[in-house]
Design a protein around this motif. Structure first.
Motif, short mmCIF file in Angstrom:
data_model
loop_
_atom_site.label_atom_id
_atom_site.label_comp_id
_atom_site.label_asym_id
_atom_site.label_seq_id
_atom_site.Cartn_x
_atom_site.Cartn_y
_atom_site.Cartn_z
N ARG A 107 49.20 49.99 44.50
CA ARG A 107 48.88 48.83 45.67
C ARG A 107 47.40 48.70 45.17
NH1 ARG A 107 50.70 50.25 50.29
NH2 ARG A 107 52.63 50.15 50.44
N ARG B 169 64.32 56.18 45.87
CA ARG B 169 63.83 55.73 47.13
C ARG B 169 62.53 56.36 46.99
NH1 ARG B 169 68.10 54.80 49.95
NH2 ARG B 169 68.39 56.84 50.72
N ALA B 170 62.90 57.85 46.77
CA ALA B 170 60.84 58.93 46.72
C ALA B 170 60.01 58.59 46.07
CB ALA B 170 61.41 60.34 47.05
N GLU C 199 68.27 58.79 46.62
CA GLU C 199 67.53 59.39 47.38
C GLU C 199 66.27 59.56 46.45
OE1 GLU C 199 70.31 60.16 47.68
OE2 GLU C 199 70.95 59.60 50.03
N GLU D 140 59.89 55.06 44.91
CA GLU D 140 59.53 53.91 45.14
C GLU D 140 58.11 54.51 46.28
OE1 GLU D 140 61.08 49.78 46.17
OE2 GLU D 140 62.75 51.24 45.63
N GLU D 141 58.71 55.07 46.96
CA GLU D 141 57.12 55.05 47.69
C GLU D 141 56.18 55.99 47.63
OE1 GLU D 141 59.83 57.16 50.70
OE2 GLU D 141 60.87 55.72 51.47
N GLU D 142 55.96 56.77 47.32
CA GLU D 142 55.32 57.41 46.02
C GLU D 142 55.04 56.20 45.65
OE1 GLU D 142 52.55 59.99 46.29
OE2 GLU D 142 53.91 60.01 47.02
N GLU E 16 54.84 52.52 45.15
CA GLU E 16 54.01 51.57 46.08
C GLU E 16 53.15 51.81 46.61
OE1 GLU E 16 54.66 48.21 47.16
OE2 GLU E 16 55.73 48.56 46.14
N LYS E 17 52.81 53.63 47.26
CA LYS E 17 51.25 54.00 47.58
C LYS E 17 50.60 53.61 46.97
CE LYS E 17 53.50 57.65 49.91
NZ LYS E 17 53.14 58.16 51.03
#
Length: 220
Positions: free
Chosen positions: A68, A57-58, A54, A60-62, A64-65
């Motif tokens: 980008r 994943r957190a 988890e 990776e999401e941060e 990615e935003k």
């Protein structure tokens, strides 16, 4: 906490990746530290190990935003290892060792209990079978004596069952003396020996039988 970040430049945004960000690795590292510092301190150590995916994943999401915008794509984020302080690791090892020792102690106690139960069952079964054997032996002796008394009384007119029993007792008495003297390892046994010894023993046995018969009648 050791993290591995796999990223790549998006071909369509190569210009942004080259001109907007001069040190992408340091920027990615800063974002990773930010996410880890904001999420991990809220968890205890056991939950950190359990929620490793988890946390990844957190992160990776941060990333990615954030990346980008600069033309980077985050392919995968992995939490490779979690390395607590040495004192914490020592304390965890002691806790695990104590828990395993407690389980081992319970298992050993359970095994001992099973062994004791099995020994008790085997002992009870052995005593039961021994009792059956003794009872059959005594029944055979009684049957043999009864047949001997009836046969002797029939073959020798004028003899009573008491005379036959006295003779049997006398024979048993002398056989007992012979067996005691024949075995050198026998313990010292004091046996009353005299002209009236056999009759006294027979009288005691008869009295015992009469008392037992009287007690059985009272119970009935």
């Amino acid at each position: 906490m050791v993290a591995s970040i796999q990223y790549m430049v998006v071909t369509e945004h190569a210009k942004e990746a080259y001109y907007k960000l001069s040190r992408p690795q340091q920027q990615i590292q800063s974002y990773v530290f930010d996410v880890v510092r904001s999420s991990v301190p809220r968890l205890n150590l056991d939950d950190v190990f359990e929620q490793k995916n988890e946390i990844a994943r957190a992160v990776e999401e941060e990333l990615e935003k954030a990346m980008r915008t600069y033309g980077y794509q985050i392919v995968q984020t992995l939490i490779i290892d979690i390395v607590p302080d040495e004192r914490v690791k020592k304390a965890m090892n002691e806790i695990n060792a104590a828990a395993r020792l407690r389980v081992a102690t319970n298992e050993k106690a359970e095994a001992e209990k099973i062994l004791q139960v099995k020994r008790a069952e085997a002992d009870a079964e052995a005593k039961y079978l021994s009792g059956q054997g003794i009872a059959r032996q005594r029944q055979a002796i009684v049957d043999g004596l009864r047949e001997s008394v009836l046969g002797f009384s029939h073959d020798v007119p004028g003899t009573s069952p008491k005379d036959v029993m006295d003779m049997v007792m006398l024979t048993q008495y002398f056989d007992t003396l012979k067996d005691i003297g024949a075995h050198s390892k026998s313990s010292t046994v004091f046996v009353p020996h005299g002209p009236g010894a056999v009759s006294e023993i027979a009288e005691q046995i008869r009295n015992g039988w009469l008392q037992g018969a009287a007690g059985s009648s009272d119970l009935r």
